[in-house]
Motif scaffolding. Sequence first.
Motif, mmCIF file in Angstrom:
data_model
loop_
_atom_site.group_PDB
_atom_site.id
_atom_site.type_symbol
_atom_site.label_atom_id
_atom_site.label_comp_id
_atom_site.label_asym_id
_atom_site.label_seq_id
_atom_site.Cartn_x
_atom_site.Cartn_y
_atom_site.Cartn_z
ATOM 1 N N PHE A 190 19.020 15.512 -16.864
ATOM 2 C CA PHE A 190 18.064 14.808 -17.428
ATOM 3 C C PHE A 190 18.147 13.176 -17.276
ATOM 4 O O PHE A 190 17.251 12.490 -17.416
ATOM 5 N N ARG A 191 19.271 12.897 -16.753
ATOM 6 C CA ARG A 191 19.611 11.596 -16.417
ATOM 7 C C ARG A 191 19.386 10.452 -17.380
ATOM 8 O O ARG A 191 18.810 9.492 -17.488
ATOM 9 N N SER A 192 19.649 11.075 -18.742
ATOM 10 C CA SER A 192 19.266 10.295 -20.002
ATOM 11 C C SER A 192 19.917 8.835 -19.803
ATOM 12 O O SER A 192 19.617 7.930 -20.747
ATOM 13 N N GLY A 193 21.285 8.901 -19.426
ATOM 14 C CA GLY A 193 22.046 7.568 -19.620
ATOM 15 C C GLY A 193 22.267 7.089 -18.142
ATOM 16 O O GLY A 193 23.133 6.054 -17.921
ATOM 17 N N SER A 194 21.298 7.358 -17.467
ATOM 18 C CA SER A 194 21.524 6.782 -15.858
ATOM 19 C C SER A 194 20.783 5.393 -15.751
ATOM 20 O O SER A 194 20.170 5.038 -16.502
ATOM 21 N N ALA A 195 21.108 5.024 -14.572
ATOM 22 C CA ALA A 195 20.328 3.474 -14.279
ATOM 23 C C ALA A 195 18.942 3.597 -14.358
ATOM 24 O O ALA A 195 18.208 2.674 -14.773
ATOM 25 N N VAL A 196 18.211 4.708 -13.887
ATOM 26 C CA VAL A 196 16.848 5.044 -13.904
ATOM 27 C C VAL A 196 16.295 4.971 -15.409
ATOM 28 O O VAL A 196 15.195 4.514 -15.516
ATOM 29 N N SER A 197 17.319 5.568 -16.461
ATOM 30 C CA SER A 197 16.685 5.628 -17.557
ATOM 31 C C SER A 197 16.759 4.034 -18.240
ATOM 32 O O SER A 197 15.925 3.855 -19.017
ATOM 33 N N ILE A 198 17.849 3.456 -17.752
ATOM 34 C CA ILE A 198 17.997 2.138 -18.487
ATOM 35 C C ILE A 198 16.779 1.409 -18.022
ATOM 36 O O ILE A 198 16.074 0.220 -18.664
ATOM 37 N N LEU A 199 16.352 1.345 -16.461
ATOM 38 C CA LEU A 199 15.407 0.646 -15.878
ATOM 39 C C LEU A 199 13.875 1.055 -16.664
ATOM 40 O O LEU A 199 13.157 0.056 -16.803
ATOM 41 N N ASN A 200 13.896 2.330 -16.976
ATOM 42 C CA ASN A 200 12.564 2.812 -17.651
ATOM 43 C C ASN A 200 12.415 2.120 -19.037
ATOM 44 O O ASN A 200 11.260 1.729 -19.144
ATOM 45 N N LEU A 201 13.510 1.799 -19.876
ATOM 46 C CA LEU A 201 13.621 1.419 -21.116
ATOM 47 C C LEU A 201 13.167 -0.210 -21.043
ATOM 48 O O LEU A 201 12.241 -0.832 -21.752
ATOM 49 N N PHE A 202 13.601 -0.936 -19.633
ATOM 50 C CA PHE A 202 13.262 -2.427 -19.506
ATOM 51 C C PHE A 202 12.008 -2.554 -19.377
ATOM 52 O O PHE A 202 11.370 -3.461 -19.656
ATOM 53 N N VAL A 203 11.336 -1.534 -18.260
ATOM 54 C CA VAL A 203 9.997 -1.730 -18.064
ATOM 55 C C VAL A 203 9.204 -1.341 -19.157
ATOM 56 O O VAL A 203 8.212 -2.226 -19.341
ATOM 57 N N ILE A 204 9.442 -0.537 -20.184
ATOM 58 C CA ILE A 204 8.706 -0.145 -21.288
ATOM 59 C C ILE A 204 8.654 -1.533 -22.085
ATOM 60 O O ILE A 204 7.830 -1.816 -22.587
ATOM 61 N N ALA A 205 9.854 -1.889 -22.490
ATOM 62 C CA ALA A 205 10.192 -3.107 -23.148
ATOM 63 C C ALA A 205 9.170 -4.260 -22.504
ATOM 64 O O ALA A 205 8.505 -4.958 -23.540
ATOM 65 N N ALA A 206 9.125 -4.615 -21.366
ATOM 66 C CA ALA A 206 8.345 -5.686 -20.793
ATOM 67 C C ALA A 206 7.051 -5.511 -20.941
ATOM 68 O O ALA A 206 6.077 -6.466 -21.137
ATOM 69 N N PHE A 207 6.350 -4.173 -20.866
ATOM 70 C CA PHE A 207 5.218 -4.037 -20.936
ATOM 71 C C PHE A 207 4.592 -4.141 -22.559
ATOM 72 O O PHE A 207 3.577 -4.491 -22.657
ATOM 73 N N PHE A 208 5.805 -3.977 -23.480
ATOM 74 C CA PHE A 208 5.637 -3.927 -24.814
ATOM 75 C C PHE A 208 5.235 -5.440 -25.196
ATOM 76 O O PHE A 208 4.262 -5.906 -25.779
#
Length: 908
Positions: free
Chosen positions: A402-420
């Motif tokens: 599920f790549r929960s701790g992968s780079a794409v997961s971190i990027l996902n959180l960063f993008v979500i935070a940016a949109f927030f």
Amino acid sequence: MNFLYTLIIYPLYTIIEIAYTLVDKITHNEGISVIGVSIAITLLCLPLYAVAEHWQEVERDKQNKMKAGLGRIKKAFSGDERYMMTTTFYKQHHYSPIMGLRSSFGLLIQIPFFLAAYSYLSHLTDLQGESFLFIRDMGSPDSLFSIGSFKVNVLPIAMTLINCISGLIYSRGHGIREKVQIFGMAAIFLVVLYNSPAGLVLYWTFNNIFSLVKNVFYKLKNPLKSFWIFSCAVCIPVLIYILFFFDTKTAYKAIIVSAVLLVYLIPFILTAVKFLFHKFLTPLFEHNKTRTTIYLLSCILLFILSGLTLPASLISSSPIEFSGIGSNPEPLRFLIITLMQASGFFLFWPVCVYFLFNKKVQTVLSVFMAFLSISALLNSFVFMLNYGDVSATLTFLNSVDFRSGSAVSILNLFVIAAFFVFTALTIARLDGKIFTYSFAIICFAMLALAVTNINTIKKEYKAFVASGSLNEVEIEPIFHLSNKAKNVVVFMLDRSESQYIEEMFKESSDFKDIFTGFTFYPNTVSFNGHTFMGAPLVYGGYEYSPLEMNRRNDELLYKKTNEALLMLPRIFTEQANFRAVITDPSWSNYSAYADLTITEPYKKIDGYQTIGKYSTAWYKTHSGADNLDNTDDILKRNLFFFSIFRESPVILREVIYMKGKYWNSNGDVTSYTNVINNLAPLDFLCELTDFSDSEEGSYVCMVNELTHSSVYMQAPDYVPVQNVSDFGTSRFSEEEAYHTNMAAMKRLAKWISYLKDHGVYDNTRIILVADHGRATYEDCLEKDDELDEKIAGDRYKGRGHFHPLLMMKDFEAEGTLKEDMTFMTNGDVPSLALRGIVKNPVNPFTNKALPLDTNEIKKDGVVVTSSDVHQAWLYKDWYTYKIRDDQWWRVKDSIFKASSWKRENIKD
């Protein structure tokens, strides 16, 4: 009533189920889990109770102000005059009698939560027979002691006493009307719950305890601050216990500790919200229409996305897999159910909550809902990721990273935070217009995408119905073998695994005497990990490998696949004295169902669908199996959760998936629909086969996908049952795939014995083959994690995915099973099938000679591909497979040695 239940109660039912499952997973204690549900619901309802208390105070103040005036009217007037004077008095005070309901608002809030808890806990099988403290069985009334023949249930009585004490504290200083309501409701709950399961009463008892605590704090001077200080004090021993004494996984401890620490941060969070509000959200606060429009459009977007767009996209990817399930075979009904569920989660309750609160809270809710909808869109389409094929029960067919701790997961959180941050800073400054217009356009786009997918579903389902798949049929022979001439039978067992054969023969000692004359080829490789690219070689040989198909780049892929499917039948019927039968051709015309129109131009080739055709007959001949399949219930429940899975951040998806259960605490995720659809034709193989004295030989190619399924079955006969008690004696007994592979071999063994009884075995050549193996590491392969990672394609791990079954019994062959370690591929099947029958076979579509000896082709190895493209219907207009340069591999000599696998540089 069903719609109202789904709209109002089901969202609360789901929240209760998730809370119970989460606590139970952490504590493994059913009693504590019930108390955990009570805590969760109490915390969830606190804001609602605060609103209720506000409106009750407003009502009390209003009643007190009008009390003297109403008293004078009552004393001075009667009849119609009193009614007219009272009505005029109410108008002067801007009051309506219906406003009197505000005093009952606190009680009204409890009703849907009570119904949801009653619906869930009173039917929870987890509580059956489980004890907790003095409760012997939480699935039954506690019956702590008896007075004569009357059983006394202590919990309901304790619950009522606590409720009364809480009511006394709450109603101190209030009117008689409120006191009557409170004590009347306590009596009603006592009557309703007296004979209810103890688990349900335990939940409601703790609800009353927490309500008592809440009422005590409400009477203090500063209730919220006092309650926060009290909570902080309680959290200290809780933290100590969790950190040093509680035995559970570290990850679970981290979750609990984070939740507890969040209590200490509440003042800072509220301060941050206030700062955000005053600094950026004041314009939105002042524009009622814009604020409400943004909130409602956000809710509508989440409703369409979760209830329609994402489920329709999933079903349209394989409409037939979702057809013929349950009493209603129409797949679109699942969309209706999911829409109803989504309407409760994203329309009814959000709208109710929104209009309960004041403008400040509404402003914050609007920003939050806007951010939630944007995040859902990003996660669904930008960060959707590829987790592999999904079964009809929405479980992934292969082990998933599920790549929960992968780079794409971190990027996902960063993008979500940016949109927030973007949403919070701009939603008010832009006067909300860009958001309203954008959300409206996106809603229409999501709706249009859903309509397109719905049309695809309707089209495929219509073709599925036209094929007769839903009709009940009589079992009549379709395979006509000759007593005199030669017969060639090929079983293409989708994803059947070579690694299981040795264990199968060890476990079933009778196989040694049944599978006589067979040769097993363990050293066999497939050309891809999917049917899409792996199967054409089984039917058409090396001309139809992915590499050779791509070199014919002026012809559509589906036409080349059709050629492969028909090549052997045409050679047998046109270049030898044979008739031919093929069943369930793999991806014929790149259709999701068995498109048999490809056989129509050829009079001596018959095509049949067997998968799914004999399921009704199978159920009729297997008593007690009617309730075996629960796919219908699983889909009704989990399809909405699958949408939430797609909409969630990458880091949370493994938690939401929960090994395919999607937080379902009271159900089995095993689906037998596809299993029975494929098991039935194998079970009826003898009935589907007859014999004649024809001088014509018979070529049969039967495709079956039982071995593609993964469910446990009851050994030693490997039959599907709801509760498996005998898993067999194999070292693979805990692998579901072994069970379905063994079930297929058991049915083939029965059919082989049938051939022997009728004297047709010796003049029949039989080939058992798979299009590919399974995506797992096999211990027969030399371990090389780095190689497996490179060859994994987009998600598959392990060279086992390229290790298919290949077994053959030739004419007049005898003796026990032989093992031949010659380097083979499943592309050798056509040559094996034709050897000794057609001297110089020619492919009738390309006019190229088909070699009967393939050793020359394999002397330098073969080129396979790890490409993950596999949904054929998406590529009907393509001429070549889309394969990256790093997805070509050459395999040579021994597939078991890591050194035999090398990257291949393919030049155009």
